[in-house]
Design a protein around this motif. Structure first.
Motif, PDB file in Angstrom:
ATOM      1  N   ILE A 123     -29.006  84.490  -1.162  1.00 26.17           N
ATOM      2  CA  ILE A 123     -29.611  84.598   0.125  1.00 26.17           C
ATOM      3  C   ILE A 123     -30.436  83.560   0.540  1.00 26.17           C
ATOM      4  CG2 ILE A 123     -30.923  85.837   1.721  1.00 26.17           C
ATOM      5  CD1 ILE A 123     -30.027  88.661   0.422  1.00 26.17           C
ATOM      6  N   SER A 124     -31.308  83.013  -0.066  1.00 22.83           N
ATOM      7  CA  SER A 124     -32.207  82.021   0.071  1.00 22.83           C
ATOM      8  C   SER A 124     -31.341  80.562   0.265  1.00 22.83           C
ATOM      9  CB  SER A 124     -33.430  81.553  -0.747  1.00 22.83           C
ATOM     10  OG  SER A 124     -34.117  82.717  -0.942  1.00 22.83           O
ATOM     11  N   ARG A 125     -30.458  80.284  -0.617  1.00 20.97           N
ATOM     12  CA  ARG A 125     -29.544  79.257  -0.656  1.00 20.97           C
ATOM     13  C   ARG A 125     -28.726  79.134   0.527  1.00 20.97           C
ATOM     14  NH1 ARG A 125     -28.848  78.044  -6.978  1.00 20.97           N
ATOM     15  NH2 ARG A 125     -31.060  77.300  -7.515  1.00 20.97           N
ATOM     16  N   ALA A 126     -28.082  80.455   0.923  1.00 25.88           N
ATOM     17  CA  ALA A 126     -27.033  80.356   1.916  1.00 25.88           C
ATOM     18  C   ALA A 126     -27.741  80.013   3.180  1.00 25.88           C
ATOM     19  CB  ALA A 126     -26.382  81.621   2.027  1.00 25.88           C
ATOM     20  N   PHE A 127     -29.148  80.594   3.355  1.00 29.55           N
ATOM     21  CA  PHE A 127     -29.819  80.614   4.482  1.00 29.55           C
ATOM     22  C   PHE A 127     -30.272  79.054   4.695  1.00 29.55           C
ATOM     23  CE2 PHE A 127     -33.944  80.328   6.852  1.00 29.55           C
ATOM     24  CZ  PHE A 127     -33.460  80.674   7.945  1.00 29.55           C
ATOM     25  N   GLN A 128     -30.540  78.321   3.866  1.00 25.37           N
ATOM     26  CA  GLN A 128     -30.858  77.005   3.938  1.00 25.37           C
ATOM     27  C   GLN A 128     -29.676  76.219   4.154  1.00 25.37           C
ATOM     28  OE1 GLN A 128     -32.544  76.010  -0.191  1.00 25.37           O
ATOM     29  NE2 GLN A 128     -34.479  76.880   0.152  1.00 25.37           N
ATOM     30  N   MET A 146     -22.008  92.575   6.450  1.00 26.56           N
ATOM     31  CA  MET A 146     -22.981  91.731   5.901  1.00 26.56           C
ATOM     32  C   MET A 146     -24.143  92.100   6.834  1.00 26.56           C
ATOM     33  SD  MET A 146     -23.254  87.601   4.998  1.00 26.56           S
ATOM     34  CE  MET A 146     -22.127  88.020   3.612  1.00 26.56           C
ATOM     35  N   ILE A 147     -23.911  92.114   8.151  1.00 32.15           N
ATOM     36  CA  ILE A 147     -25.021  92.305   9.446  1.00 32.15           C
ATOM     37  C   ILE A 147     -25.782  93.733   8.936  1.00 32.15           C
ATOM     38  CG2 ILE A 147     -25.538  93.061  11.864  1.00 32.15           C
ATOM     39  CD1 ILE A 147     -23.270  90.971  12.210  1.00 32.15           C
ATOM     40  N   ASP A 148     -24.964  94.722   8.690  1.00 32.54           N
ATOM     41  CA  ASP A 148     -25.557  96.103   8.361  1.00 32.54           C
ATOM     42  C   ASP A 148     -26.324  95.910   6.963  1.00 32.54           C
ATOM     43  OD1 ASP A 148     -24.278  97.211  10.478  1.00 32.54           O
ATOM     44  OD2 ASP A 148     -22.653  97.743   9.381  1.00 32.54           O
ATOM     45  N   GLN A 149     -25.882  95.334   5.905  1.00 33.49           N
ATOM     46  CA  GLN A 149     -26.517  95.236   4.757  1.00 33.49           C
ATOM     47  C   GLN A 149     -27.753  94.439   4.748  1.00 33.49           C
ATOM     48  OE1 GLN A 149     -23.243  93.918   2.230  1.00 33.49           O
ATOM     49  NE2 GLN A 149     -22.376  95.852   1.868  1.00 33.49           N
ATOM     50  N   LEU A 150     -27.802  93.270   5.640  1.00 31.55           N
ATOM     51  CA  LEU A 150     -29.002  92.708   5.636  1.00 31.55           C
ATOM     52  C   LEU A 150     -30.048  93.074   6.526  1.00 31.55           C
ATOM     53  CD1 LEU A 150     -27.553  88.920   6.022  1.00 31.55           C
ATOM     54  CD2 LEU A 150     -28.537  89.762   3.881  1.00 31.55           C
ATOM     55  N   LYS A 151     -29.612  93.740   7.443  1.00 35.19           N
ATOM     56  CA  LYS A 151     -30.736  94.863   8.139  1.00 35.19           C
ATOM     57  C   LYS A 151     -31.214  95.646   7.507  1.00 35.19           C
ATOM     58  CE  LYS A 151     -28.905  94.676  12.765  1.00 35.19           C
ATOM     59  NZ  LYS A 151     -28.224  95.499  14.046  1.00 35.19           N
TER      60      LYS A 151
END
Length: 151
Positions: A21-26, A137-142
């Protein structure tokens, strides 16, 4: 598999998820910043301008919470956007302690021009996912975010 092995596997997966998640966000953030830089704005300036464009006038004191930036940075960002004539300050008629940030007509014209391009850039960044994958992904990340917040 015993309980200790199961717990270790869960811990390892959780750590790997955090790293992914961190690398994808970066990576995503870097691409978004590159897009916004084309409009001679930084990410924070764009976030404030987009908030005012989408939601209307906002008390300056509340902008930081809404765009996830430190309240100590808001005055500086508002000053920069005001110098560019994209927003202006307006006093609150009901409470003189409150000052609102308001998008100017120049700011609205500017956002009318760049926002559709920015949305397309975001869409291109997310193009590797199908619509259902994005929704999942939106649902899971929420779910993950709400759980972390509630801890």
């Amino acid at each position: 598999m015993n309980i200790q092995e199961s717990n270790r596997i869960e811990e390892d997966l959780s750590l790997k998820l955090f790293i992914v998640i961190s690398r994808a966000f970066q990576s995503i953030k870097k691409r978004v910043e590159e897009d916004i830089k084309c409009y001679e704005l930084n990410l924070t300036e764009f976030a404030v301008l987009e908030l005012l464009y989408s939601k209307g006038d906002q008390p300056i004191q509340k902008i930081g919470d809404k765009v996830l930036i430190a309240s100590s940075s808001i005055t500086y960002v508002v000053d920069k956007l005001e110098k560019k004539k994209l927003i202006e300050r307006k006093g609150c008629l009901k409470d003189r302690r409150i000052t609102h940030a308001t998008i100017t007509s120049e700011g609205t014209e500017f956002m009318n021009e760049i926002f559709p391009k920015h949305k397309r850039a975001i869409q291109e960044i997310c193009n590797s996912l199908a619509a259902q994958e994005k929704s999942n992904m939106i649902d899971q990340l929420k779910k993950l975010g709400y759980h972390a917040y509630a801890m």
